[in-house]
Design an enzyme around this catalytic site. Structure first.
Site, PDB file in Angstrom:
ATOM      1  N   ASP A 174     -14.031 -40.518  74.587  1.00 53.35           N
ATOM      2  CA  ASP A 174     -14.247 -41.402  73.427  1.00 53.35           C
ATOM      3  C   ASP A 174     -15.041 -40.671  72.347  1.00 53.35           C
ATOM      4  OD1 ASP A 174     -16.374 -41.429  75.230  1.00 53.35           O
ATOM      5  OD2 ASP A 174     -16.751 -43.592  75.090  1.00 53.35           O
ATOM      6  N   ASP A 199      -2.042 -35.753  69.406  1.00 59.23           N
ATOM      7  CA  ASP A 199      -1.496 -36.452  68.231  1.00 59.23           C
ATOM      8  C   ASP A 199      -2.589 -36.633  67.175  1.00 59.23           C
ATOM      9  OD1 ASP A 199       1.071 -36.835  69.414  1.00 59.23           O
ATOM     10  OD2 ASP A 199       1.213 -38.872  68.615  1.00 59.23           O
ATOM     11  N   ASP A 254      -2.586 -35.836  75.746  1.00 54.92           N
ATOM     12  CA  ASP A 254      -1.480 -36.436  74.989  1.00 54.92           C
ATOM     13  C   ASP A 254      -2.037 -37.125  73.741  1.00 54.92           C
ATOM     14  OD1 ASP A 254       1.137 -37.444  74.436  1.00 54.92           O
ATOM     15  OD2 ASP A 254       0.556 -39.355  75.334  1.00 54.92           O
ATOM     16  N   LYS A 306     -13.764 -38.239  81.383  1.00 53.30           N
ATOM     17  CA  LYS A 306     -14.397 -39.562  81.328  1.00 53.30           C
ATOM     18  C   LYS A 306     -15.177 -39.731  82.624  1.00 53.30           C
ATOM     19  CE  LYS A 306     -15.205 -43.487  79.342  1.00 53.30           C
ATOM     20  NZ  LYS A 306     -15.964 -43.633  78.094  1.00 53.30           N
ATOM     21  N   TYR A 364       0.306 -39.032  84.999  1.00 55.47           N
ATOM     22  CA  TYR A 364       1.750 -38.811  84.907  1.00 55.47           C
ATOM     23  C   TYR A 364       2.384 -38.467  86.254  1.00 55.47           C
ATOM     24  CZ  TYR A 364       1.546 -38.589  79.758  1.00 55.47           C
ATOM     25  OH  TYR A 364       1.399 -38.878  78.429  1.00 55.47           O
TER      26      TYR A 364
HETATM   27  C1  IPM Z   1       4.528 -35.668  74.477  1.00 56.16           C
HETATM   28  C2  IPM Z   1       5.197 -37.020  74.677  1.00 56.16           C
HETATM   29  C3  IPM Z   1       5.498 -37.251  76.154  1.00 56.16           C
HETATM   30  C4  IPM Z   1       4.165 -37.220  76.896  1.00 56.16           C
HETATM   31  C5  IPM Z   1       6.265 -38.554  76.471  1.00 56.16           C
HETATM   32  C6  IPM Z   1       7.580 -38.626  75.712  1.00 56.16           C
HETATM   33  C7  IPM Z   1       6.509 -38.731  77.939  1.00 56.16           C
HETATM   34  O1  IPM Z   1       4.414 -38.033  74.142  1.00 56.16           O
HETATM   35  O2  IPM Z   1       5.165 -34.640  74.781  1.00 56.16           O
HETATM   36  O3  IPM Z   1       3.391 -35.636  74.004  1.00 56.16           O
HETATM   37  O4  IPM Z   1       3.441 -38.218  76.951  1.00 56.16           O
HETATM   38  O5  IPM Z   1       3.840 -36.164  77.426  1.00 56.16           O
HETATM   39 MN    MN Z   2       2.650 -37.322  73.041  1.00 54.85          MN
END
Ligand code: IPM
Ligand code: MN
Ligand code: NAD
Length: 339
Positions: free
Chosen positions: A210, A238, A234, A177, A130
């Protein structure tokens, strides 16, 4: 005074419920709402977050953000200009993402023994892929080259690993990784091994990303704290959120571990597919508010919010993503009533 950036899509819908709850708690916390920070303004004027907006954020004690992102905006400069600008300029180097399952029925996992999920992902939040270092050559030709460098600094890796140890209850698992990505891999491994040696009281382990994804699905109960880089964090956050009851329930905090300043946001995005339909789950935003007020010293009130969330989930007084029939505002009202 806290700053509130509702943002786009379901962002204003779920932060609206978090703010009603804050009002209900009557903690004497003032709010400064920056509702002009959104995709429409970016499309009209090219401004994502202005210097004046950033000054208002800097002069507050914490920031609550809904979500940024809009299908009309394909330019990554928008999310980078709001969310990543805040993370980078305020040096919010820890992204703190708990994954806690509130009720058995919300887990997609078949084996009941695997559902006692209480994990915490500590994601490096200011560097990695990032960082924004890279460029393109010969664009729009068959010989196009596009490079995004993954930046890992000793300072950045060390402070996030140290933070992970400081919040661990049972153990820390470092995810990288390093079997394929050599330079950053060696740095993470070296810093990790030195930190682990200083914490014989905690269980320490390492997984390649992985295998970590596989293990999160096969046995998420094995994890306490996972520490990893920006992009793996990230993705894994999720995944962990969905295993622990759904992305609509997941909270997060972007923290500067030294100043304590925090930008608090649900893990989910602006969910354009359901925006405006009243189906957005406010629980992620409400639990995010709990993280925020806890950090401001209201630990008992934060515990009260979590208890209220537990009771609405138990009673299925929730939105459709959690098996209920309530709208966003009805689900928010149910949480306030439970409180
Ligand atoms: C998060 C989001 C952000 C990230 C995006 C919107 C840039 O997915 O806060 O997890 O990847 O950090
Ligand atoms: Mn995210
Ligand atoms: P998303 O998290 O917005 O949505 C993924 C799926 O989860 C969708 O089906 C959505 O309907 C569902 N969902 C998300 N939150 C929910 C909630 N509270 N209640 C019920 N269902 C919910 O991810 P996406 O679709 O990849 O991204 C949409 C936009 O949001 C993009 O512009 C993206 O860049 C942005 N985004 C922003 C943030 C942030 O501001 N922190 C985080 C992630 C994505």
């Amino acid at each position: 005074m806290i700053t509130v950036i509702p943002g786009d899509g379901i962002g204003p819908e779920v932060t609206g419920e978090a703010l009603l709850l804050l009002d209900h708690l009557d903690l004497g916390i003032e709010v400064d709402v920056l509702d002009h920070v959104n995709a429409s303004r970016f499309l009209e004027s090219g401004v994502a977050l202005s210097d004046g907006d950033l000054d208002r954020v800097r002069s507050s004690t914490a920031t609550l953000l809904g979500a940024v992102g809009d299908p009309r905006v394909t330019d990554p400069e928008y999310a980078r200009g709001v969310l990543l600008r805040l993370r980078f300029e305020l040096d919010l180097y820890v992204n703190y993402r708990p994954a806690v399952l509130f009720h058995d029925r919300l887990s997609p996992l078949r084996d009941p023994a695997r559902r006692q999920i209480d994990a915490l992902i500590i994601r490096e939040n200011t560097e990695g892929l990032y960082a924004g270092i890279g460029g393109a050559l010969r664009q729009y030709t068959d010989h196009e080259v596009a490079v995004d460098a993954e930046v890992n600094t000793y300072h950045g890796v060390k402070r996030v690993i140290d933070y992970a140890f400081s919040v661990a209850r049972r153990g820390v698992c470092m995810v990288d990784k390093s079997n394929a990505v050599q330079h950053g891999g060696r740095l993470w491994q070296r810093v990790w091994k030195a930190a682990a040696a200083q914490h014989p009281e905690l269980a320490t382990s390492h997984l390649y990303v992985d295998a970590a994804a596989m293990k999160l699905v096969s046995d998420p109960t094995a994890f306490d704290v996972i520490v990893t880089n920006n992009s793996y964090g990230d993705i894994l956050s999720d995944l962990a959120a969905e295993l622990a009851g759904g992305i609509g329930t997941a909270a997060s905090a972007n923290i500067n571990g030294d100043t304590g300043y925090g930008l608090y946001e649900p893990v989910h995005g602006s969910a354009p597919d359901i925006a405006g339909s009243g189906r957005a789950n406010p629980v992620g935003a409400v639990l995010t508010l709990a993280l925020l007020i806890e950090r401001l010293g209201f630990a008992a009130e934060a515990a009260g919010i979590r208890k209220a969330v537990q009771s609405v989930i138990d009673a299925v007084r929730v939105t459709p993503d959690l098996g209920g029939t309530l709208s966003t505002s009805e689900a928010g009202a149910a949480i306030r009533a439970a409180l």
